[in-house]
Write a protein that holds these residues in place. Structure first.
Motif, short mmCIF file in Angstrom:
data_model
loop_
_atom_site.label_atom_id
_atom_site.label_comp_id
_atom_site.label_asym_id
_atom_site.label_seq_id
_atom_site.Cartn_x
_atom_site.Cartn_y
_atom_site.Cartn_z
N ALA A 105 0.75 -1.20 0.08
CA ALA A 105 -0.02 0.03 -0.08
C ALA A 105 1.02 1.20 0.08
O ALA A 105 2.18 1.35 0.48
CB ALA A 105 -0.81 -0.13 1.35
N ASP A 106 0.38 2.37 -0.56
CA ASP A 106 1.20 3.54 -0.61
C ASP A 106 1.06 4.19 0.92
O ASP A 106 2.17 4.79 0.95
CB ASP A 106 0.41 4.67 -1.44
CG ASP A 106 0.32 4.18 -2.91
OD1 ASP A 106 1.25 3.44 -3.19
OD2 ASP A 106 -0.63 4.57 -3.58
N LYS A 107 0.16 3.90 1.67
CA LYS A 107 0.48 4.38 3.18
C LYS A 107 0.18 3.13 4.14
O LYS A 107 -0.92 2.65 3.67
CB LYS A 107 -0.56 5.64 3.07
CG LYS A 107 -0.15 6.34 4.57
CD LYS A 107 -1.01 7.79 4.38
CE LYS A 107 -0.59 8.77 5.45
NZ LYS A 107 -1.34 9.92 5.58
N LEU A 108 0.82 3.45 5.22
CA LEU A 108 0.43 2.36 6.41
C LEU A 108 -0.19 3.28 7.59
O LEU A 108 0.73 3.97 8.01
CB LEU A 108 1.69 1.51 6.60
CG LEU A 108 2.00 0.39 5.79
CD1 LEU A 108 3.44 -0.11 6.38
CD2 LEU A 108 1.05 -0.71 5.78
N ASP A 109 -1.35 3.00 7.83
CA ASP A 109 -1.89 4.05 8.83
C ASP A 109 -2.25 3.12 9.84
O ASP A 109 -2.00 1.72 9.68
CB ASP A 109 -3.32 4.69 8.45
CG ASP A 109 -4.24 3.76 7.51
OD1 ASP A 109 -4.30 2.74 7.76
OD2 ASP A 109 -5.19 4.41 6.97
N ALA A 110 -2.80 3.51 10.95
CA ALA A 110 -3.25 2.52 11.98
C ALA A 110 -3.96 1.35 11.76
O ALA A 110 -3.83 0.29 12.08
CB ALA A 110 -3.96 3.13 13.25
N GLU A 111 -5.19 1.73 10.90
CA GLU A 111 -5.88 0.36 10.17
C GLU A 111 -5.25 -0.62 9.57
O GLU A 111 -5.40 -1.66 9.73
CB GLU A 111 -6.88 1.20 9.36
CG GLU A 111 -8.10 0.01 9.15
CD GLU A 111 -9.30 0.68 8.03
OE1 GLU A 111 -9.97 -0.07 7.70
OE2 GLU A 111 -9.14 2.05 8.01
N ALA A 112 -4.29 -0.24 8.82
CA ALA A 112 -3.47 -0.89 7.96
C ALA A 112 -2.57 -2.06 8.88
O ALA A 112 -2.52 -3.26 8.73
CB ALA A 112 -2.51 -0.27 7.07
N TRP A 113 -1.96 -1.26 10.01
CA TRP A 113 -1.16 -2.18 10.97
C TRP A 113 -2.05 -3.09 11.78
O TRP A 113 -1.72 -4.30 11.88
CB TRP A 113 -0.51 -1.20 11.97
CG TRP A 113 0.72 -0.36 11.35
CD1 TRP A 113 1.00 0.63 10.98
CD2 TRP A 113 1.91 -1.02 10.71
NE1 TRP A 113 2.21 1.10 10.42
CE2 TRP A 113 2.84 -0.05 10.37
CE3 TRP A 113 2.30 -2.52 10.77
CZ2 TRP A 113 4.07 -0.32 9.68
CZ3 TRP A 113 3.60 -2.64 10.11
CH2 TRP A 113 4.50 -1.90 9.57
N GLU A 114 -3.16 -2.67 11.87
CA GLU A 114 -4.32 -3.62 12.78
C GLU A 114 -4.49 -4.79 11.65
O GLU A 114 -4.90 -5.90 12.12
CB GLU A 114 -5.49 -2.90 13.04
CG GLU A 114 -5.39 -2.12 14.34
CD GLU A 114 -6.65 -0.91 14.65
OE1 GLU A 114 -7.39 -1.40 13.96
OE2 GLU A 114 -6.32 -0.22 15.40
N ASP A 115 -4.83 -4.49 10.46
CA ASP A 115 -5.28 -5.45 9.51
C ASP A 115 -3.90 -6.63 9.25
O ASP A 115 -4.14 -7.66 9.14
CB ASP A 115 -5.32 -4.93 7.87
CG ASP A 115 -6.89 -4.05 8.04
OD1 ASP A 115 -7.64 -4.45 8.93
OD2 ASP A 115 -6.96 -3.47 7.17
#
Length: 382
Positions: A105-115
């Motif tokens: 992904a272009d950006k790793l936000d909090a939701e991406a880390w949780e996923d």
């Protein structure tokens, strides 16, 4: 008057002669009818000869001269990984596909880390290893939340290899001391593919040039001995078996005795996989091991775990680890599984390495486990 008598006797003589001729003709005709017709000349194939036609073997003779079917030639273990690697590739493995999808992904936000964390937990990596991996990736990649996909994959590979732990000794201990056979005890719950795995292991050993004898000490499952014998016969490996419901330790003892007598290099023993009570399992496996070691030391205890069972597989590993001294793990049915993380989880659970992996139903779909090749296969996009 005399002339009349002469004519009479001439007529009688003619009638008698005619009767005799007719009788001869009838007799000869009957004899010819009784004889079989003469054989017609055989048609020869191009390039053939009368002599070849006359000595052609009968069906029975032909059967007697047919060659016996040859034994299978198992594939060399070193050449299996390329084929098996394709089955673990990211295109078919949900675990790897999920990891690469998130990290590209272009950006790793909090939701991406949780996923990502949820993906790792679902893949049976375990809570501890998952936390370690997430923290390492955050440290390396979370620079203003921007991700370079190539760097992300490189970091992910390095961290996964570290978790799988290439420093563990994954050598199969299949040879004994002083020229004596090595003894491999194979344990695991029924239904994990244990007996099939032993058959495939026999093929691996034969491909490596070892002589082998198998022991069908799972006497409580009617088909187990037949199944093992079939696997062994394909590669010229004999199987020692006992009566159904007989004493497993006795079969194990006889197998080792035959291995010594025949001068083979490896004895592989199948065991029952009942888990009704831990006490019963402990008694049975303990007895087998004690009886075997009256003859020879056990050089390897392999635990077969079905990779698709996830946490149940870890529970089984825990029970067997308490019952017997497991020295190596075989992960069966790993192909196409989302449970690739079980490699790390089961090694951490028992403190022993995964030594073999099964990636399919083919006879040669069992291969030595290679940590870096395994991770590369998971992250392959081919």
């Amino acid at each position: 008057m005399a002339a009349v008598d002469n004519i009479f006797w001439l007529i009688v003589a003619g009638i008698v002669a005619a009767i005799l001729v007719a009788a001869v003709v009838i007799i000869v005709g009957n004899r010819r009818a009784a004889l079989p017709p003469p054989p017609e000349p055989a048609e020869l194939e191009p390039g053939g000869s009368d002599e070849e036609s006359e000595v052609a073997p009968s069906d029975t003779q032909a059967d007697e001269h047919q060659a016996e079917p040859g034994l299978d030639v198992p594939e060399a273990p070193s050449s299996r990984m390329a084929r098996l690697r394709r089955r673990l590739s990211a295109s078919t493995n949900p675990f790897a596909r999920g990891l690469l999808g998130l990290l590209s992904a272009d950006k790793l936000d909090a939701e991406a880390w949780e996923d990502l964390e949820a993906t790792l937990i679902t893949a049976d990596l375990g809570v501890g290893p998952t936390t370690e991996l997430i923290e390492a990736l955050r440290k390396e990649l979370a620079i203003d939340g921007v991700v370079d996909p190539a760097k992300a994959k490189q970091v992910l590979r390095a961290e996964l290899v570290k978790l799988v732990d290439p420093s563990l000794d994954r050598t199969l201990k299949v040879t004994g001391a002083d020229g004596q056979p090595g003894v491999v005890l194979v344990v695991g719950v029924n239904g994990t593919g244990k007996t099939t795995t032993i058959g495939k292991l026999a093929r691996v050993l034969v491909a490596e040039g070892h002589t082998v004898v198998l022991g069908a000490a799972d006497t409580f499952r009617a088909a187990a001995a037949d199944q093992l014998e079939t696997w062994g016969s394909r590669v010229g490996v004999p199987t020692v078996r006992g009566p159904e419901g007989g004493d497993p330790a006795s079969v194990a003892f006889d197998t080792v005795a035959k291995g010594i007598q025949d001068g083979v290099e490896v004895v592989v023993i199948d065991t029952a996989g009942r888990l009704h009570t831990k006490t019963g399992l402990m008694d049975e496996l303990g007895k087998i091991k004690r009886v075997v070691e009256r003859k020879l030391p056990v050089t390897e205890v392999l635990l077969v775990i079905d990779a698709t069972t996830g946490q149940n597989g870890l529970t089984q590993a825990r029970v067997f680890g308490e019952v017997v001294d497991v020295t190596g793990i075989v992960l069966s049915k790993l192909d196409g599984s989302a449970k690739g993380g079980i490699v790390v989880g089961v090694q951490r659970e028992l403190g022993v390495p995964v030594k073999l992996i099964g990636l399919g139903e083919g006879a040669d779909d069992l291969a030595p486990f290679e940590p870096e090749a395994f991770v590369d296969a998971l992250l392959s996009e081919g």
